[in-house]
Scaffold this motif. Structure first.
Motif, PDB file in Angstrom:
ATOM      1  N   GLY A  45       0.799  -1.213   0.000  1.00  0.00           N
ATOM      2  CA  GLY A  45       0.000   0.000   0.000  1.00  0.00           C
ATOM      3  C   GLY A  45       0.836   1.269   0.000  1.00  0.00           C
ATOM      4  N   TYR A  46       1.969   1.240   0.685  1.00  0.00           N
ATOM      5  CA  TYR A  46       2.844   2.419   0.727  1.00  0.00           C
ATOM      6  C   TYR A  46       3.406   2.699  -0.657  1.00  0.00           C
ATOM      7  N   PHE A  47       3.877   1.654  -1.325  1.00  0.00           N
ATOM      8  CA  PHE A  47       4.437   1.838  -2.671  1.00  0.00           C
ATOM      9  C   PHE A  47       3.383   2.358  -3.636  1.00  0.00           C
ATOM     10  N   GLN A  48       2.169   1.839  -3.533  1.00  0.00           N
ATOM     11  CA  GLN A  48       1.124   2.286  -4.449  1.00  0.00           C
ATOM     12  C   GLN A  48       0.716   3.732  -4.181  1.00  0.00           C
ATOM     13  N   ALA A  49       0.824   4.168  -2.936  1.00  0.00           N
ATOM     14  CA  ALA A  49       0.578   5.579  -2.633  1.00  0.00           C
ATOM     15  C   ALA A  49       1.644   6.460  -3.273  1.00  0.00           C
ATOM     16  N   LYS A  50       2.891   5.964  -3.306  1.00  0.00           N
ATOM     17  CA  LYS A  50       3.956   6.714  -3.971  1.00  0.00           C
ATOM     18  C   LYS A  50       3.735   6.751  -5.486  1.00  0.00           C
ATOM     19  N   VAL A  51       3.206   5.679  -6.053  1.00  0.00           N
ATOM     20  CA  VAL A  51       2.851   5.690  -7.476  1.00  0.00           C
ATOM     21  C   VAL A  51       1.827   6.788  -7.750  1.00  0.00           C
ATOM     22  N   ALA A  52       0.810   6.871  -6.895  1.00  0.00           N
ATOM     23  CA  ALA A  52      -0.218   7.903  -7.056  1.00  0.00           C
ATOM     24  C   ALA A  52       0.381   9.292  -6.913  1.00  0.00           C
ATOM     25  N   GLN A  53       1.271   9.467  -5.970  1.00  0.00           N
ATOM     26  CA  GLN A  53       1.937  10.756  -5.787  1.00  0.00           C
ATOM     27  C   GLN A  53       2.714  11.151  -7.041  1.00  0.00           C
ATOM     28  N   GLU A  54       3.494  10.219  -7.569  1.00  0.00           N
ATOM     29  CA  GLU A  54       4.272  10.506  -8.770  1.00  0.00           C
ATOM     30  C   GLU A  54       3.367  10.904  -9.934  1.00  0.00           C
TER      31      GLU A  54
END
Length: 249
Positions: free
Chosen positions: A106-115
């Motif tokens: 979930g943390y990595f996917q939040a970073k994907v959304a941020q990018e």
């Protein structure tokens, strides 16, 4: 230049502020403790007044998947809106190598959304993707512990020092935007379980590290190269793990 560092009082942010000041920039740390809240927008307009660059190295206070996603998307939208209003010319964000390859994290996917928000946003940007930090190894071991056994997948691992992460971020902030996304990594590739075992022995930690192919890393089962950049793609940092470990021990 005036450079505002969001998350500028944390592990990476404090080092980024110092490195930018060494370069002669007016680096201003911004965080809830300084009256700037990117989730609510409180203090953003005042903090960004006159800034040419904003560096975002902030982190979510919660690792719950929904909370992390809310933090990074809301904060990033608020930041980009405030930057556009203030005439900021460059948005620099710290992200993580390999985030697309671990959809269960979930943390990595939040970073994907941020990018995605940054790339689609109104402000020219640079994204610095880093591998995991040496400073996180103890926390990783604690998370993977089952009593006196620490289960770590025997995959490739290429961590780097927080000092070198900060140097990469400060370097990106001091240059004009336009490089898109760059990746940085440690100078050496290890097997994940072997590196954690070496660290625990150096710290006189009695726990035993066991290589477990199915051990999960924050919810994800890792492939061989999930946590390392493609060969030849990343800029390699200078500080080696063994040298850092001697200092920390």
């Amino acid at each position: 230049m005036k450079i505002v560092v969001i998350g500028g009082t944390g592990l990476i942010g404090g080092k980024v502020v110092g490195k930018l000041r060494e370069r002669g920039h007016d680096a201003v740390p911004a965080a809830p403790s300084t009256g700037v809240n990117t989730l609510t927008g409180e203090g953003l307009a005042d903090a960004l007044a006159g800034a040419q660059v904003v560096v975002d190295v902030s982190n979510s206070p919660s690792f719950d998947a929904a909370a992390v996603l809310e933090f990074f998307t809301t904060s990033t939208r608020n930041l980009l809106t405030a930057e556009a209003a203030a005439g900021v010319a460059h948005h620099v964000a710290l992200s993580i190598v390999g985030i697309e390859g671990l959809p269960e994290n979930g943390y990595f996917q939040a970073k994907v959304a941020q990018e995605h928000l940054i790339k689609e946003g109104p402000v020219p940007y640079s994204i610095v993707r880093a591998t995991q930090f040496f400073e996180f190894v103890k926390g990783i071991a604690d998370t993977a512990a089952d009593g006196d056994t620490v289960r770590i997948p025997p995959v490739l691992f290429q961590p780097m020092a927080a000092e070198d992460v900060a140097e990469a971020v400060a370097g990106a902030a001091a240059e004009p935007p336009g490089k898109g996304t760059v990746e940085v990594a440690g100078p050496d590739v290890f097997r994940f379980d072997e590196l954690v075992g070496k660290a625990l022995r150096a710290w006189n930690d009695p726990r035993t590290v066991v290589a477990d192919r199915h051990a999960r890393y924050f919810g994800s089962e890792l492939r061989e190269r999930s946590l390392v950049p493609d060969e030849g793609r990343a800029h390699l940092a200078g500080l080696r793990f063994d040298d850092w470990l001697r200092r920390s021990a």
